[in-house]
Design a protein around this motif. Structure first.
Motif, PDB file in Angstrom:
ATOM      1  N   ASN A  20      -0.293   2.309  -5.074  1.00 43.86           N
ATOM      2  CA  ASN A  20      -1.482   1.461  -4.568  1.00 43.86           C
ATOM      3  C   ASN A  20      -1.300  -0.231  -5.128  1.00 43.86           C
ATOM      4  O   ASN A  20      -1.232  -0.958  -4.188  1.00 43.86           O
ATOM      5  N   ASN A  47      -0.131  -3.355  -3.260  1.00 47.37           N
ATOM      6  CA  ASN A  47      -0.644  -4.531  -2.997  1.00 47.37           C
ATOM      7  C   ASN A  47      -0.079  -5.866  -3.304  1.00 47.37           C
ATOM      8  O   ASN A  47      -0.005  -6.881  -2.672  1.00 47.37           O
ATOM      9  N   GLN A 102       2.522  -6.736  -0.916  1.00 50.31           N
ATOM     10  CA  GLN A 102       1.808  -7.203   0.525  1.00 50.31           C
ATOM     11  C   GLN A 102       1.486  -8.541   0.093  1.00 50.31           C
ATOM     12  O   GLN A 102       1.706  -9.448   1.203  1.00 50.31           O
ATOM     13  N   LYS A 161      -7.540  -7.218   4.684  1.00 52.58           N
ATOM     14  CA  LYS A 161      -6.232  -7.265   5.287  1.00 52.58           C
ATOM     15  C   LYS A 161      -6.427  -6.661   6.565  1.00 52.58           C
ATOM     16  O   LYS A 161      -7.448  -5.942   7.013  1.00 52.58           O
ATOM     17  N   GLY A 169      -7.300   1.568  -1.577  1.00 52.92           N
ATOM     18  CA  GLY A 169      -6.309   1.505  -2.687  1.00 52.92           C
ATOM     19  C   GLY A 169      -6.896   1.347  -3.944  1.00 52.92           C
ATOM     20  O   GLY A 169      -6.671   2.058  -4.986  1.00 52.92           O
TER      21      GLY A 169
HETATM   22 MG   LIG Z   1      -3.842  -1.837  -0.883  1.00 55.74          MG
END
Ligand SMILES: [Mg+2]
Ligand SMILES: Nc1ncnc2c1ncn2[C@@H]1O[C@H](COP(=O)(O)OP(=O)(O)OP(=O)(O)O)[C@@H](O)[C@H]1O
Length: 471
Positions: A371, A375, A378, A424, A431
């Protein structure tokens, strides 16, 4: 703490012998002169001087003692005397002297009485202020909301020095938690001269959050308009934290029940539909576009399944199966998985430091790192390098995961661990809450801080196996 005012009061009640002695000598002198000088003089009025001296030699009522003694001596001169050359005094003069002495005694008594009462009130006020300062967080503001006074407790809790608070307004401490209407209601209430009571969440200079139970009292002028506000606050951060924890636990329990239903009612049908679609795809011979549509459906079903799975992990954490886990190989396998996604295929991940095995449930620890790394990847849009620093010492291992993304504002950091908080488009916001639940179930810590030079650092701390501790 000693109270010097009390000492002053005792002093005031004790007679002071200097003035008393002078007053006695003066009285004798005036009395002797009164006998010497021919009758008819207004010498008796001179007794006001010893009366004044006596009245300041002790408590206010001493003025009347002086007046009584003087009256007696003034009156004595009215008696007829056996000596022929000594004539009694003229009564009207004696009367005038008595009036002067008693008027003076009364005025002095009143003045001193008022002064004593005033100093008693001032002392009471000082005592109350002292008690308030010891127990409460106190501040005053003017009608524009500018802070004009803060006590030591205020500086202590807000972590601002006094000079940085005076002249500012309370927005300096605003944590952004309360809606605008809440603040508007507060101002409308006190501006109308009414007392406002409520609980406020503030932010200290170092970013720490604290809660205060607040009473704001407006002080009104002769026209009934406020000219100043005094806020008296008591810290209730601990109470708020335990209330929040209770609420969180109740919500989690409800979510857990819901997750069980979802698992049964959603997961099984999804698995059925997915299986059926795969069979259909395997039998399809026609247009490849149809295959791709079914591939999309399967991908969406997998995403849905992932969300249900996350919900289950978050709401119904399973029993931990601890074993020594090698961090480096776990991280390598997660990076491998991450890179399978074409968006993150070019992602660089640098691991530094010498890890020791940590005591953890490998599946759950995988979830945490997955997770956090997801992140980070991303945030960087699949470009650039994520830096992972491992630092272990006897008992604990720390994993710092740093990205070079846009970073997180203090408000986002504060909410990031709340379930379903996401910024998001396609995020579920589970997460980090899952990561925290897992880490804390292991007795570890997870925290977020902005990285120097931009980006974010997520720091995770895990315990090492007891066997290593002994080594
Ligand atoms: Mg996340
Ligand atoms: N490395 C990061 N850089 C910038 N923002 C981050 C980072 N990590 C988390 N965040 C912020 O914290 C929010 C919560 O993160 P979290 O992982 O809980 O949920 P999500 O990523 O939005 O959704 P999910 O992980 O459930 O798919 C994110 O939406 C994002 O705004």
């Amino acid at each position: 703490m000693s109270k010097p005012d009390d000492l002053l009061t005792i002093e005031a009640k004790r007679p002071r012998f200097g003035p008393l002695t002078i007053a006695s000598i003066l009285t004798v002198v005036i009395f002797a002169l009164d006998f010497e000088i021919r009758p008819g003089t207004g010498l008796g009025a001179l007794y006001v001087v010893p009366v004044l001296l006596v009245s300041y030699a002790g408590p206010p009522y001493y003025a009347f003692y002086g007046a009584w003694v003087s009256s007696l001596l003034i009156a004595v001169r009215l008696l007829p005397y056996p000596l022929a050359e000594l004539q009694p005094a003229v009564p009207i003069n004696r009367f005038t002297a008595l009036v002067v002495v008693w008027t003076t005694a009364t005025i002095v008594y009143r003045l001193r009485q008022t002064a004593t009462e005033r100093s008693a009130i001032a002392r009471d006020l000082a005592d109350m202020k002292y008690a308030l300062d010891q127990s409460a967080i106190v501040a005053t503001t003017n009608t524009k909301g500018t802070i004009t006074f803060v006590n030591d407790k205020f500086c202590e809790i807000s972590k601002y020095p006094r000079e940085e608070l005076l002249g500012q307004d309370h927005r300096l401490l605003n944590s952004g938690f309360h809606p605008k209407e809440f603040m508007r209601d507060l101002w409308v209430t006190i501006a109308n001269g009414r007392i406002w009571r409520g609980e406020i969440r503030n932010r200290a200079k170092d970013g720490a959050i604290y809660w205060v139970d607040t009473t704001i009292v407006p002080f009104l002028d002769d026209l009934g308009k406020p000219y100043q506000y005094m806020a008296i606050r008591y810290e209730i951060t601990d109470r708020k934290r335990s209330e929040e924890l209770l609420r969180e636990q109740a919500a989690l329990a409800r979510l857990g029940e819901m997750a069980a239903v979802v698992a049964h009612e959603v997961k099984n049908p999804i698995a059925g539909i997915r299986g059926a679609l795969q069979v259909i795809v395997s039998r399809m011979t026609g247009d490849p576009r149809d295959r791709s549509v079914i591939g999309d459906i399967i991908a969406r079903l997998d995403a849905l399944n992932g969300i249900v799975q996350d919900l289950l992990v978050y709401a119904r954490p399973r029993q931990l199966k601890r074993e020594p886990v090698d961090l480096r190989s776990l991280i390598t396998s997660i990076i491998g998985l991450l890179r399978r996604d074409p968006t993150f295929a070019a992602m660089q991940v640098d691991v530094s430091g010498e890890p020791q095995p940590v005591s953890a449930d490998p599946e759950q620890l995988r979830l945490v790192l997955q997770n956090v790394l997801m992140n980070a990847a991303q945030a960087m849009g699949g470009q650039g390098a994520i830096e992972i620093a491992l630092s272990c010492e006897p008992g604990t291992c720390r994993i710092d995961i740093r990205d070079h993304g846009p970073g997180m504002t203090p408000e986002v950091i504060e909410k990031a661990f709340d379930a379903f908080f996401t910024t998001k488009h396609r995020g579920t916001g589970l997460g980090l809450p899952i990561a925290r639940r897992v880490v804390e179930a292991h007795g570890g810590h997870i925290g977020i801080r902005p990285a120097l030079g931009g980006g974010t650092v997520v720091a995770i701390e895990f315990g090492t196996p007891p066997a290593l501790l002994r080594a």
